[in-house]
Design a protein around this motif. Structure first.
Motif, mmCIF file in Angstrom:
data_model
loop_
_atom_site.group_PDB
_atom_site.id
_atom_site.type_symbol
_atom_site.label_atom_id
_atom_site.label_comp_id
_atom_site.label_asym_id
_atom_site.label_seq_id
_atom_site.Cartn_x
_atom_site.Cartn_y
_atom_site.Cartn_z
ATOM 1 N N ARG A 178 0.989 -1.448 -0.234
ATOM 2 C CA ARG A 178 -0.128 -0.096 -0.103
ATOM 3 C C ARG A 178 0.857 1.243 0.214
ATOM 4 O O ARG A 178 0.385 2.657 0.436
ATOM 5 N N MET A 179 2.167 1.208 -0.331
ATOM 6 C CA MET A 179 2.678 2.474 -0.851
ATOM 7 C C MET A 179 2.415 3.206 -1.500
ATOM 8 O O MET A 179 2.226 4.631 -1.663
ATOM 9 N N CYS A 180 1.718 2.479 -2.793
ATOM 10 C CA CYS A 180 1.303 3.200 -3.694
ATOM 11 C C CYS A 180 -0.155 4.426 -3.348
ATOM 12 O O CYS A 180 -0.106 5.799 -3.879
ATOM 13 N N MET A 181 -0.693 3.978 -2.042
ATOM 14 C CA MET A 181 -2.105 3.808 -1.556
ATOM 15 C C MET A 181 -1.677 5.605 -0.756
ATOM 16 O O MET A 181 -1.646 6.562 -0.511
ATOM 17 N N ALA A 182 -0.411 5.270 -0.043
ATOM 18 C CA ALA A 182 -0.181 6.376 0.562
ATOM 19 C C ALA A 182 0.813 7.726 -0.089
ATOM 20 O O ALA A 182 0.854 8.324 -0.350
ATOM 21 N N ALA A 183 1.424 7.065 -1.469
ATOM 22 C CA ALA A 183 1.985 8.191 -2.038
ATOM 23 C C ALA A 183 1.101 9.053 -2.980
ATOM 24 O O ALA A 183 1.070 10.200 -3.498
ATOM 25 N N CYS A 184 0.092 8.246 -3.056
ATOM 26 C CA CYS A 184 -1.146 9.162 -4.196
ATOM 27 C C CYS A 184 -2.085 10.604 -3.217
ATOM 28 O O CYS A 184 -2.676 10.514 -2.458
ATOM 29 N N PRO A 185 -1.559 11.130 -4.663
ATOM 30 C CA PRO A 185 -1.744 13.099 -3.706
ATOM 31 C C PRO A 185 -3.635 12.991 -4.306
ATOM 32 O O PRO A 185 -3.803 13.481 -3.291
ATOM 33 N N TYR A 186 -4.039 12.035 -4.578
ATOM 34 C CA TYR A 186 -5.304 12.202 -5.018
ATOM 35 C C TYR A 186 -6.502 11.209 -4.454
ATOM 36 O O TYR A 186 -7.451 11.125 -4.802
ATOM 37 N N ASN A 187 -5.744 10.417 -3.737
ATOM 38 C CA ASN A 187 -6.342 9.376 -3.261
ATOM 39 C C ASN A 187 -7.200 8.426 -4.069
ATOM 40 O O ASN A 187 -8.087 7.923 -3.406
ATOM 41 N N ALA A 188 -6.542 8.096 -4.952
ATOM 42 C CA ALA A 188 -7.320 7.243 -6.293
ATOM 43 C C ALA A 188 -7.614 5.622 -5.897
ATOM 44 O O ALA A 188 -7.880 5.294 -7.162
ATOM 45 N N ARG A 189 -6.765 4.979 -4.767
ATOM 46 C CA ARG A 189 -6.489 3.967 -5.117
ATOM 47 C C ARG A 189 -7.323 2.815 -3.453
ATOM 48 O O ARG A 189 -7.184 3.695 -3.066
ATOM 49 N N VAL A 190 -7.993 1.429 -3.962
ATOM 50 C CA VAL A 190 -8.282 1.136 -3.090
ATOM 51 C C VAL A 190 -7.877 -0.018 -2.987
ATOM 52 O O VAL A 190 -6.976 -0.427 -4.021
ATOM 53 N N PHE A 191 -8.470 -1.210 -1.647
ATOM 54 C CA PHE A 191 -7.184 -1.617 -1.585
ATOM 55 C C PHE A 191 -8.170 -3.278 -1.011
ATOM 56 O O PHE A 191 -9.589 -2.975 -0.714
ATOM 57 N N ASN A 192 -8.428 -4.446 -1.507
ATOM 58 C CA ASN A 192 -9.032 -5.382 -1.260
ATOM 59 C C ASN A 192 -7.930 -5.883 -0.463
ATOM 60 O O ASN A 192 -7.602 -6.971 0.239
ATOM 61 N N TRP A 193 -9.177 -5.270 1.123
ATOM 62 C CA TRP A 193 -8.659 -6.023 2.227
ATOM 63 C C TRP A 193 -9.212 -7.221 2.382
ATOM 64 O O TRP A 193 -8.257 -8.798 3.355
ATOM 65 N N GLU A 194 -10.416 -7.627 1.960
ATOM 66 C CA GLU A 194 -11.034 -9.609 2.372
ATOM 67 C C GLU A 194 -10.463 -9.560 0.448
ATOM 68 O O GLU A 194 -10.975 -9.407 0.209
ATOM 69 N N GLU A 195 -11.686 -11.260 0.727
ATOM 70 C CA GLU A 195 -12.643 -11.621 -0.327
ATOM 71 C C GLU A 195 -12.971 -11.208 -1.483
ATOM 72 O O GLU A 195 -14.448 -10.779 -0.229
ATOM 73 N N PRO A 196 -12.679 -10.379 -2.284
ATOM 74 C CA PRO A 196 -13.480 -9.703 -3.033
ATOM 75 C C PRO A 196 -15.258 -9.917 -3.250
ATOM 76 O O PRO A 196 -14.880 -11.487 -3.706
ATOM 77 N N ARG A 197 -16.300 -9.233 -2.578
ATOM 78 C CA ARG A 197 -17.616 -9.880 -3.094
ATOM 79 C C ARG A 197 -18.293 -9.207 -3.794
ATOM 80 O O ARG A 197 -18.493 -7.643 -3.912
ATOM 81 N N ARG A 198 -19.683 -9.439 -4.686
ATOM 82 C CA ARG A 198 -19.713 -8.816 -5.437
ATOM 83 C C ARG A 198 -21.050 -9.799 -5.309
ATOM 84 O O ARG A 198 -22.193 -10.553 -4.785
ATOM 85 N N ASP A 199 -22.218 -9.145 -6.111
ATOM 86 C CA ASP A 199 -23.575 -8.170 -5.699
ATOM 87 C C ASP A 199 -24.070 -8.054 -7.713
ATOM 88 O O ASP A 199 -24.228 -7.153 -7.632
#
Length: 205
Positions: free
Chosen positions: A101-122
């Motif tokens: 998650r270094m990329c998330m910390a570096a991005c000034p636009y808060n443009a990234r999200v992170f998969n903390w758990e198994e992706p859930r879809r509906d």
């Protein structure tokens, strides 16, 4: 050389969130995550306006990965998972991503999200473009400028589905492209230009 970009007309954008939903469906983005978010300038709430009634104004700004010419996320990625491709898009190799998650910390636009758990879809199955890779738990993800569509010569889905035709996609290095003409003829700006990232997403009036 090709360098893809998007220009967004803030006078035409109504904040309808169609771009965000179209992106989510096209790219098989899991529940609880969005690659595109629409914010109201100067407002704390998701829905709000500036001023005092009846003199109210609202400027909506769609924000996603800015596909920077000088991306901060790329510089800090320890594995080379973040890279800039031959079309000028900033992409992620999910097989190389270690979830630091270094990329998330570096991005000034808060443009990234992170998969903390198994992706859930509906509904409970993958949807969207069959060529879009399915991201696993433990990786960062973000707008890809619809790489699969643009590789086929199609527009990104956010551009294709914009109800007010506020978005223009094209080659910034082609002086004859519509996006280059707009940027020559109209007043435009980029987010956080003082950061030196040189975004390839422009906002114009």
């Amino acid at each position: 050389m090709t360098r893809y970009g998007i220009a967004i007309n803030l006078d035409r954008c109504t904040g309808c969130n169609t771009c965000a939903v179209a992106c989510k469906m096209q790219n098989n983005v899991p529940m609880g995550m969005m690659w595109v978010r629409v914010v109201n300038e100067g407002c704390d709430a998701e829905v709000g306006a500036q001023g005092t009634y009846p003199n109210l104004t609202r400027v909506t700004i769609p924000i996603a990965c800015q596909h920077c010419e000088n991306p901060a996320c790329l510089k800090v990625c320890p594995t080379g998972a973040t890279y800039k491709d031959e079309m000028g898009r900033v992409e992620i190799d999910y097989d190389k991503c270690i979830g630091c998650r270094m990329c998330m910390a570096a991005c000034p636009y808060n443009a990234r999200v992170f998969n903390w758990e198994e992706p859930r879809r509906d509904p409970d199955f993958n949807y969207g473009d069959k060529d879009v890779p399915v991201r696993p738990k433990g990786v960062a993800e973000k707008c890809t400028m619809c790489k699969e569509r643009t590789d086929r010569g199609e527009e990104p889905m956010c551009v294709r589905c914009c109800l007010s035709k506020a978005r223009v996609f094209g080659d910034l290095d082609d002086p004859d492209s519509e996006i280059s003409r707009i940027l020559r003829e109209r007043r435009s700006t980029r987010l956080l230009e003082e950061k030196g990232t040189e975004p390839q997403i422009y906002y114009y009036e």
